[in-house]
Design an enzyme around this catalytic site. Structure first.
Site, mmCIF file in Angstrom:
data_model
loop_
_atom_site.group_PDB
_atom_site.id
_atom_site.type_symbol
_atom_site.label_atom_id
_atom_site.label_comp_id
_atom_site.label_asym_id
_atom_site.label_seq_id
_atom_site.Cartn_x
_atom_site.Cartn_y
_atom_site.Cartn_z
ATOM 1 N N ASN A 7 -1.194 10.880 -7.660
ATOM 2 C CA ASN A 7 -1.473 9.730 -6.800
ATOM 3 C C ASN A 7 -2.721 9.018 -7.344
ATOM 4 O OD1 ASN A 7 -2.816 8.234 -4.725
ATOM 5 N ND2 ASN A 7 -1.466 9.161 -3.211
ATOM 6 N N HIS A 10 -7.041 6.338 -5.804
ATOM 7 C CA HIS A 10 -8.510 6.282 -5.848
ATOM 8 C C HIS A 10 -9.069 5.712 -7.145
ATOM 9 C CE1 HIS A 10 -8.553 7.623 -1.883
ATOM 10 N NE2 HIS A 10 -7.955 8.771 -2.160
ATOM 11 N N HIS A 43 -0.068 4.445 -2.727
ATOM 12 C CA HIS A 43 0.073 4.111 -1.306
ATOM 13 C C HIS A 43 -0.411 2.681 -1.089
ATOM 14 C CE1 HIS A 43 -0.976 5.453 3.112
ATOM 15 N NE2 HIS A 43 -0.245 4.358 3.076
ATOM 16 N N ARG A 45 -1.457 0.435 1.401
ATOM 17 C CA ARG A 45 -1.830 0.449 2.817
ATOM 18 C C ARG A 45 -1.790 -0.959 3.370
ATOM 19 N NH1 ARG A 45 -4.473 5.510 4.444
ATOM 20 N NH2 ARG A 45 -4.807 4.419 6.385
ATOM 21 N N ARG A 49 -6.710 -1.529 1.176
ATOM 22 C CA ARG A 49 -8.076 -1.076 0.845
ATOM 23 C C ARG A 49 -8.194 -0.570 -0.589
ATOM 24 N NH1 ARG A 49 -8.584 4.346 4.501
ATOM 25 N NH2 ARG A 49 -8.020 2.876 6.129
ATOM 26 N N GLU A 70 4.219 5.185 -1.429
ATOM 27 C CA GLU A 70 3.907 5.620 -0.058
ATOM 28 C C GLU A 70 3.628 4.391 0.771
ATOM 29 O OE1 GLU A 70 0.529 8.147 0.379
ATOM 30 O OE2 GLU A 70 1.370 9.611 -0.976
ATOM 31 N N THR A 101 -4.538 9.602 5.150
ATOM 32 C CA THR A 101 -3.453 9.877 6.092
ATOM 33 C C THR A 101 -3.769 11.175 6.839
ATOM 34 O OG1 THR A 101 -2.054 9.043 4.321
ATOM 35 C CG2 THR A 101 -0.940 9.937 6.245
ATOM 36 N N GLU A 151 8.380 15.298 2.844
ATOM 37 C CA GLU A 151 7.169 15.765 2.155
ATOM 38 C C GLU A 151 6.373 16.556 3.177
ATOM 39 O OE1 GLU A 151 4.876 13.080 -0.308
ATOM 40 O OE2 GLU A 151 3.050 14.232 0.071
ATOM 41 N N HIS A 190 -1.063 16.591 -0.022
ATOM 42 C CA HIS A 190 -2.253 16.233 0.760
ATOM 43 C C HIS A 190 -3.293 17.352 0.716
ATOM 44 C CE1 HIS A 190 -4.868 14.181 3.508
ATOM 45 N NE2 HIS A 190 -4.083 13.125 3.390
#
Ligand code: PXP
Length: 243
Positions: A7, A10, A43, A45, A49, A70, A101, A151, A190
């Site tokens: 993922n 970041h 993801h 969002r 962000r 996502e 999340t 998931e 996660h």
């Protein structure tokens, strides 16, 4: 043996700290793939962000392994998914104030349109995965909605210590086996890191691990290539338990 999906959210978090053009999560996705990642997850969002619409469009074009988007279950995101056509969509709950999340989807309070929207996505060639806590009632609801994947949320396991962590691991194992019995395919993610990933990689029937924060954080020290390889080594070293 589960496949490692990195993922890259970041990478975009750092970019958005200055609203600049670098570091580019699309470029990072290519580096992750070169380092052996089996898939890329991002993801988008609602508050944008970190990942931006432009990233999603470019990722769809450049990712050579498997692209997992996502997103929240909203009309805007469903429309976008049909347009972009990622390989997989993972539906997650989203709250504005959360840092990440927090929980899984509450499949008991989904609108009537839910199963139809899942079917339409899957008819459009997009596998749908539902991010849920390892709870048998939620697994039954996911099977009832005819999603291809769930998931399993590993956050409670990642945050627990000692005996409680063992219990969370048992819950995840039982959940993976039950989901498989109901015909669901199983992913997990996660809060997974270099120390806690191996026990999860040994759970039967888990096909993909979605891991972000720990890999991107380690990449600051050792570089993205090495950070991905180190995680991949741990996943591959975990010998599977009896299925
Ligand atoms: N899976 C899902 C559904 C997530 O929402 C996230 C966080 O974006 C992850 C996996 C990755 O979590 P982490 O960044 O803690 O590895």
């Amino acid at each position: 043996m589960p496949r490692l999906h990195v993922n890259i959210d970041h990478v975009a978090t750092v970019r958005q700290a200055r609203k600049a053009q670098q570091p580019d999560p699309v470029f990072a996705a290519g580096l992750c793939e070169l380092a052996g990642a089996n898939g890329i997850t991002a993801h988008l969002r609602e508050d944008r962000r970190h990942i931006q619409d432009r990233d999603i469009r470019l990722l769809r074009e450049v990712v050579k392994t498997l692209f997992n988007l996502e997103m929240a279950y909203t009309p805007e995101m469903i429309k976008l998914a049909h347009e972009i056509r990622p390989d997989q969509v993972c539906l997650v709950p989203e709250k504005r104030e959360e840092l990440t999340t927090e929980g899984g989807l509450d499949l008991h309070s989904m609108p009537d349109s839910f199963a139809g929207d899942i079917k339409a996505l899957q008819d459009n060639g997009i596998d749908v995965s539902l991010f849920i806590d390892p709870d048998p009632n939620l697994i039954e609801a996911a099977a009832g909605a005819d999603a291809a994947f769930i998931e399993l949320h590993t956050g409670a396991y990642a945050n627990a210590k000692g005996k409680q962590r063992e219990n969370e691991l048992k819950r995840l194992t039982t959940a993976a086996i039950y989901a498989h019995e109901l015909g669901l395919r199983v992913n997990a993610g996660h809060g997974l890191d270099y120390d806690n990933v191996m026990a999860i990689a040994q759970i039967p029937f888990i096909e993909e691990l979605n891991i972000g924060y720990s890999i991107i954080g380690r990449a600051v020290y050792v570089g993205l290539d090495q950070a991905v390889r180190e995680m991949q080594d741990r996943v591959l070293a975990a010998s599977p338990l009896e299925e």
